[in-house]
Design an enzyme around this catalytic site. Structure first.
Site, PDB file in Angstrom:
ATOM      1  N   LYS A  66       1.035   2.245   3.043  1.00  0.00           N
ATOM      2  CA  LYS A  66       0.682   1.932   1.649  1.00  0.00           C
ATOM      3  C   LYS A  66       0.968   0.468   1.305  1.00  0.00           C
ATOM      4  O   LYS A  66       0.238  -0.141   0.528  1.00  0.00           O
ATOM      5  CB  LYS A  66       1.435   2.862   0.694  1.00  0.00           C
ATOM      6  CG  LYS A  66       0.967   4.322   0.789  1.00  0.00           C
ATOM      7  CD  LYS A  66       1.661   5.178  -0.249  1.00  0.00           C
ATOM      8  CE  LYS A  66       1.325   6.651  -0.056  1.00  0.00           C
ATOM      9  NZ  LYS A  66       1.891   7.515  -1.090  1.00  0.00           N
ATOM     10  N   ASP A  84      -1.085   7.825  -7.059  1.00  0.00           N
ATOM     11  CA  ASP A  84       0.142   8.635  -7.082  1.00  0.00           C
ATOM     12  C   ASP A  84       0.776   8.651  -8.472  1.00  0.00           C
ATOM     13  O   ASP A  84       1.166   9.696  -8.987  1.00  0.00           O
ATOM     14  CB  ASP A  84       1.176   8.090  -6.086  1.00  0.00           C
ATOM     15  CG  ASP A  84       0.832   8.446  -4.649  1.00  0.00           C
ATOM     16  OD1 ASP A  84       0.110   9.433  -4.449  1.00  0.00           O
ATOM     17  OD2 ASP A  84       1.286   7.724  -3.745  1.00  0.00           O
TER      18      ASP A  84
END
Ligand code: NAP
Length: 526
Positions: A308, A349
């Site tokens: 990420k 997220d």
């Protein structure tokens, strides 16, 4: 005449001829287009003519006959002349397509002779597949192809070990460059896209095992996975490609969720796993390869651990939204096709977590302002959540086993409007919060009896308790919270939310949330 559709071949690897013949019928029942009879897997290296006749005569589908030597990844341990003789003898009884290695062509005279005779099954001319295998690395594909083009084969086949998923895209280049029909496969988990997308790039065939454990080469999916999970029959030249980058990635539920979603809305798209080893270099190598090949239609990527941060660095801080920048992580990439802005990054997220919470509370993100929130944990999931809670001006208290990590997070995200404080986990019993959110892995499968909250913690009516753990669906924490009259939010909602957001960012269409949710629940209840 349009090119023939890419065939789905099931390799048969049983040691016993009768079991192999049975598996042939099973492969046809599973909708295989053809089978590969791997003579080298037979326990008896000298099967009689009767045995070969019983195995091959009146086959219910096209048969590829192969007897692979050990040097090229096969099982045949005998002399080279015996191997060629066995193949040639078997080809008298069956075999629509015959496989011979490029390296064996010089001494394969008996097989080349029989290859010129028609298929005993159909009477049609046979295909001669000339193959090369490299189990160490990607070889010089152009050089191998050049030798194959000049040889007696009618189909070229190269299989090589993939270092990363970009090797699948090198395989597609070779498919396009081949003058003859071709099979080019990158082996291993990282090379899986080369197998799934073989039809998109016009390969002669791809291989899929009858069941897990029956693979003839590393990385082969099962025929059931190819047909049902990856929608093999719907993949064509214009199919758009999406995928999940991670390491490991084999356990990811994302291919099941997104492929089901594409099917539900009738999108010509497929979603594949992309295993990339840790590190910025392997990550960038893959991105470089796909950006250099816009015709491969790669349109969107999910990014998971450990990439990420690499994704944020690669996309560039100017091409991500402000919260993703603050969190320091991108979990969704959109490939735009625009030269000056080829990649856009997002973090679904934090939105997925915040929205799971406010949807359950029947409020809005803005209503979080001033609410007292206890966050358990200070890892990756907590980071996105705490950034968002502070952004929406909640009053956040982080409780973590390692207090330094909580302190670091609080220092990074605390603002006068959205204050964040840090505490040791054992101070939790005194916490006074309207919202409690577990971001630790406590209670997660297989340790499902564990609960991150101490017995003394005052769970009560009117509180909201959100457990990010989604496996199991119902954690001990949620059961306790519900019994105390609190409102509960399951990690499944967040999980589904982030997939829904990714789908919508990529396709600009409303996601079939119910279908996606059902896939998650089905998978979790297996
Ligand atoms: P992570 O970065 O490894 O962080 C793990 C956190 O759990 C740390 O704060 C760690 O404390 C704490 N922890 C681990 N074992 C503990 C124990 N025995 N007692 C007390 N604290 C413990 O992991 P993550 O990526 O944040 O993921 C955490 C959880 O969230 C996982 O269960 C994951 O499945 C879930 N998750 C769910 C979603 C969803 O969509 N629902 C999304 C992301 C993550 P220390 O700092 O002391 O090590």
């Amino acid at each position: 005449m349009p090119p023939a559709r890419t065939r789905l071949i099931v390799p048969l690897t049983q040691p016993d001829p009768a079991a192999m013949r049975l598996a042939m019928a099973q492969a046809v029942a599973a909708s295989a287009d053809a089978v590969e009879v791997r003579l080298d897997f037979l326990a008896d290296p000298h099967p009689s003519d009767d045995t070969l006749r019983a195995l091959l005569a009146d086959a219910p589908c096209p048969v590829l006959l192969t007897c692979r030597c050990q040097a090229e990844g096969g099982q045949f341990a005998g002399a080279e002349a015996d191997r060629i003789a066995l193949l040639a003898r078997a080809a008298r009884f069956g075999g629509d397509w015959l496989d011979i290695e490029l390296a064996a062509l010089d001494h394969a005279g008996p097989l080349l002779a029989v290859a010129r005779t028609p298929s005993p099954r159909t009477g049609a001319p046979r295909e001669l597949i000339v193959s090369a295998h490299d189990f160490q690395r990607r070889p010089d594909l152009a050089a191998i192809l050049a030798r194959m083009e000049a040889g007696p084969g009618t189909v070229n086949k190269i299989a090589f070990a993939a270092a990363g998923p970009e090797d699948a895209w090198h395989a597609f280049d070779a498919l396009r460059a081949s003058q003859k029909p071709a099979i080019v496969l990158a082996m291993g988990e990282a090379g899986l896209p080369s197998r799934i997308l073989a039809g998109k790039f016009g390969a002669f065939a791809t291989f899929a095992s009858l069941a897990a454990g029956a693979e003839s080469a590393p990385g082969q999916p099962t025929i059931d996975q190819l047909r049902r999970l990856y929608r093999w029959a719907d993949i064509g030249p214009d199919t758009r490609v999406y995928g999940v980058i991670g390491c490991p990635v084999g356990h990811s539920m994302s291919p099941a969720i997104h492929n089901a979603a594409f099917a539900a809305v009738g999108l010509d798209a497929v979603y594949v796993p992309l295993r990339i080893e840790p590190g910025a270099e392997p990550f960038n190598r893959f991105l470089d390869a796909v950006l250099a090949r816009p015709a491969s239609h790669l349109a969107g990527l999910s990014v998971t651990i450990p990439h990420k941060e690499n994704a944020l660095a690669r996309v560039g801080p100017d091409h991500v939204d402000a919260l993703s920048r603050a969190i320091g992580a991108v979990n969704t990439i959109r490939l735009t096709g625009e030269p000056d802005r080829p990649l856009e990054g997002f973090n679904t997220d934090y939105a997925a977590a915040i929205d799971a919470l406010v949807e359950a509370m029947d409020t809005t993100r803005e209503d979080l302002a001033g609410q007292r929130v206890a966050v358990l944990g200070a890892g990756g999931a907590a980071r996105a959540l705490v950034a968002a809670l502070s952004h929406y001006r909640a009053r956040t208290a982080i409780y973590n086993r390692t207090p330094e990590r909580a302190e670091q997070l609080a220092a990074e995200f605390s603002t006068p409007a959205g204050p964040v404080t840090a505490h040791a986990l054992n101070a939790l019993a005194e916490a006074d919060a309207e919202i409690v959110i577990n971001t630790t892995s406590v209670g997660m499968h297989p340790h499902t009896a564990a609960c991150p909250l101490p017995e003394t913690f005052d769970l009560r009516l009117g509180q909201t308790v959100f457990d990010m753990v989604y496996n199991p669906i119902e954690t001990v924490l949620l059961t306790r919270a519900r019994a105390a009259g609190a409102r509960t939010v399951s990690g499944v909602e967040m999980f589904v939310n982030q997939a829904v957001r990714q789908f919508e960012l990529w396709t600009h269409r409303q996601a079939p949330r119910d279908v996606m949710r059902r896939v998650v629940l089905d998978r979790l209840s297996c």
